[in-house]
Design an enzyme around this catalytic site. Sequence first.
Site, PDB file in Angstrom:
ATOM      1  N   ASP A   1       4.154  19.336  14.616  1.00  0.00           N
ATOM      2  CA  ASP A   1       4.171  18.084  14.045  1.00  0.00           C
ATOM      3  C   ASP A   1       4.878  17.111  15.168  1.00  0.00           C
ATOM      4  O   ASP A   1       5.958  17.443  15.909  1.00  0.00           O
ATOM      5  CB  ASP A   1       5.349  18.079  12.801  1.00  0.00           C
ATOM      6  CG  ASP A   1       5.460  16.700  12.232  1.00  0.00           C
ATOM      7  OD1 ASP A   1       4.656  16.029  11.748  1.00  0.00           O
ATOM      8  OD2 ASP A   1       6.653  16.216  12.495  1.00  0.00           O
ATOM      9  N   PRO A   2       4.328  15.757  15.479  1.00  0.00           N
ATOM     10  CA  PRO A   2       4.623  15.370  16.551  1.00  0.00           C
ATOM     11  C   PRO A   2       6.182  14.563  16.257  1.00  0.00           C
ATOM     12  O   PRO A   2       6.953  14.513  17.306  1.00  0.00           O
ATOM     13  CB  PRO A   2       3.769  13.887  16.703  1.00  0.00           C
ATOM     14  CG  PRO A   2       3.126  14.009  15.392  1.00  0.00           C
ATOM     15  CD  PRO A   2       2.947  15.411  14.820  1.00  0.00           C
ATOM     16  N   GLY A   3       6.558  14.245  15.036  1.00  0.00           N
ATOM     17  CA  GLY A   3       7.961  13.812  14.640  1.00  0.00           C
ATOM     18  C   GLY A   3       8.761  14.809  14.955  1.00  0.00           C
ATOM     19  O   GLY A   3       9.914  14.656  15.503  1.00  0.00           O
TER      20      GLY A   3
ATOM     21  N   ASP B   1       5.675   1.619   4.384  1.00  0.00           N
ATOM     22  CA  ASP B   1       5.824   0.349   3.626  1.00  0.00           C
ATOM     23  C   ASP B   1       6.789   0.658   2.347  1.00  0.00           C
ATOM     24  O   ASP B   1       7.513  -0.495   2.163  1.00  0.00           O
ATOM     25  CB  ASP B   1       4.409  -0.067   3.209  1.00  0.00           C
ATOM     26  CG  ASP B   1       3.513  -0.365   4.286  1.00  0.00           C
ATOM     27  OD1 ASP B   1       2.387  -0.592   3.984  1.00  0.00           O
ATOM     28  OD2 ASP B   1       4.154  -0.574   5.701  1.00  0.00           O
TER      29      ASP B   1
ATOM     30  N   HIS C   1      -5.341   4.228   9.487  1.00  0.00           N
ATOM     31  CA  HIS C   1      -4.359   4.575  10.649  1.00  0.00           C
ATOM     32  C   HIS C   1      -4.911   5.603  11.533  1.00  0.00           C
ATOM     33  O   HIS C   1      -4.209   6.224  11.964  1.00  0.00           O
ATOM     34  CB  HIS C   1      -2.936   4.796  10.200  1.00  0.00           C
ATOM     35  CG  HIS C   1      -2.604   3.815   9.110  1.00  0.00           C
ATOM     36  ND1 HIS C   1      -2.548   3.854   7.750  1.00  0.00           N
ATOM     37  CD2 HIS C   1      -1.978   2.422   9.501  1.00  0.00           C
ATOM     38  CE1 HIS C   1      -1.802   2.676   7.205  1.00  0.00           C
ATOM     39  NE2 HIS C   1      -1.515   2.016   8.140  1.00  0.00           N
TER      40      HIS C   1
ATOM     41  N   CYS D   1       2.833   7.905  16.983  1.00  0.00           N
ATOM     42  CA  CYS D   1       4.132   8.430  16.992  1.00  0.00           C
ATOM     43  C   CYS D   1       4.798   8.629  18.571  1.00  0.00           C
ATOM     44  O   CYS D   1       6.082   8.225  18.588  1.00  0.00           O
ATOM     45  CB  CYS D   1       4.267   9.896  16.603  1.00  0.00           C
ATOM     46  SG  CYS D   1       5.876  10.916  16.573  1.00  0.00           S
TER      47      CYS D   1
ATOM     48  N   LYS E   1       0.761  -1.127  -0.069  1.00  0.00           N
ATOM     49  CA  LYS E   1       0.131  -0.018  -0.067  1.00  0.00           C
ATOM     50  C   LYS E   1       0.945   1.220  -0.096  1.00  0.00           C
ATOM     51  O   LYS E   1       2.057   1.268   0.410  1.00  0.00           O
ATOM     52  CB  LYS E   1      -0.830  -0.034   1.219  1.00  0.00           C
ATOM     53  CG  LYS E   1      -1.823  -1.232   1.445  1.00  0.00           C
ATOM     54  CD  LYS E   1      -2.654  -1.163   2.592  1.00  0.00           C
ATOM     55  CE  LYS E   1      -1.847  -1.072   3.846  1.00  0.00           C
ATOM     56  NZ  LYS E   1      -0.895  -2.021   4.164  1.00  0.00           N
TER      57      LYS E   1
END
Length: 598
Positions: A582-584, A112, A226, A425, A107
């Site tokens: 942004d959590p990242g 991925d 997700h 995250c 996907k």
Amino acid sequence: MSIQSKHFTNAPENLVVESLQGLCSLNPQIALDVADKVVYVANPDRSKVALICGGGSGHEPAHAGFVGDGMLTAAACGSIFASPNASQVRRAIQLTESDKGAVIIVKNYTGDILNFGLAKEQYAALHPDRADRVKFVIVSDDVAVGKTQGKIVGRRGLAGTCLVYKIAGALAKRGGSLDEVYNIAQYVASHVGTIGVGLEHCHVPGTAAGESHLKASEIEIGMGIHNEPGHRRLSPVPPLSELIPQLLELLTSTTDPERSFLPFTGKDRLVLLVNDLGGTSELEMTAIVRETRIALEVQGYTIERVLSGTFMTSLNMPGFSITVLLLPPASVSDAPAASLLLSLLDEKPEVPGWKWSAGSQPLPAAEQIKQTQGTAPVAAVRGGATLRAADPGAFVAAVRRACAAVVQAEPELTRMDSIAGDGDCGLTLKDGANGVLRETDSGRISGEDVVASVIAVSRVAEEQMGGTSGALYSIFFSALAQGLQSTHSGSANTLTPAHWSRALSAALEQLYTYTRARPPSRTLVDPLDAFVRVLSGSDGADFGGAVKAAGDAAVRTRDLEAKAGRSAYVEGDRLRSEQVPDPGAWGVKAILEGLLAR
């Protein structure tokens, strides 16, 4: 409405493996490699093309439930909503090596693609004589993501992927060549469209019980698998007779410049797949099938096959998706015949996840649904110099502080990601931090051999974080280890700030060969880039200034439009209005500030 946050488990961290073990009890054909979470056909026919897939768990029966005779040969399974790492995928390829080769179907999610692509390239490097016998198919069928919004990352892969698995798997069983199986998989992947809708988001086992994302009167169109927010919300919840036409307009429109993905004419032949996202009752599902069929036939489409059930879920999400496969008209000479596609779809695979289907065109409703008075309608090992930190004890203490900072930040990171992404995250970074702490406790991370320590961090990121973040962190720290060795010169084996600065710059440039994200992008590269560039400008001397620059860059992500990562699928105005960083990026900020703290 509330989120269903209770689950039947022994322990959330064991759920994926225990589920796969239970699947093996259902299907005697398959076996499980527990260490790599790979489900595979135990005795595959190696004279036929192998089909390999996988992704995060939580989408059952996809992917492992489709492994078996007539469909998939192996599935590499990640943690919930997180891509398997490259070593898991390599193991899947090795377990099912075929004389004819393999087709990998994934996907369209960054994690991925990175991890499956890395495994493919590593396999080719190890087996150059077979490099041309592993092909790669990416499925991106989500029409909720418009062309402008997804111009870099593309559309997500949803339930249409299951039709690719089924048709390609049936052709492989018939003995199709590698090119034939690959070509038909590519054709189906490029001719499916999917739109999802939900009454609520789902809950990930092992996370804190979350608050409802939607009001009791709201429904969300375009939700991902997700927990990503959707395209738009409607209130009040419309009846199916009003909702389904709106969904089909997104699927079949040829006038919307953002969503005209397939060349519909209004008189096409279609395969219809109505997919339960995990929490919708069978009673509702068949009513949805009815309404979708009516709406398509009113528009002039001919439905050749109808499939319905749980194919690709989002754990227990109360919602459904509609997928259509556009069959080729007889006048198109460079496409597989519609009769071939339908016959491949109709063949019954020996797998527990594929739902029963009639294998024939539905009868006219008037012949089956009788209306009478009073009745109701029916509804690696490294070489090179051993390099030590200037102060080995301070090095280890800094690593421990950074890990502690990430663990402490996990609830806030999870809250941010529940709005801006898929909610994992914080847990992903916490898993990585705890893994690094274990490596430090064991002595494998120390200031006496910095390169080995950095390689250990890279391995933790790959094996224990997973997903997009794990791949990015692993690539960066692998490149940092290379940079430390290549930028070091002379007989002294003690690293200086200048060595670190040059190595970090080299690592960032290497990372940029694997991601299109560049600041400002509302991703983790924003603070990382700011940190490296300030540090480089001072030849490593201004560590405090570099950490401050990174923190400022992370804060600024609150006002940025997402250009990459899963936030790219979220409506930008909403992110800015809620001032969600942004959590990242916030995770990078926590790590660097932890390193700096005294």
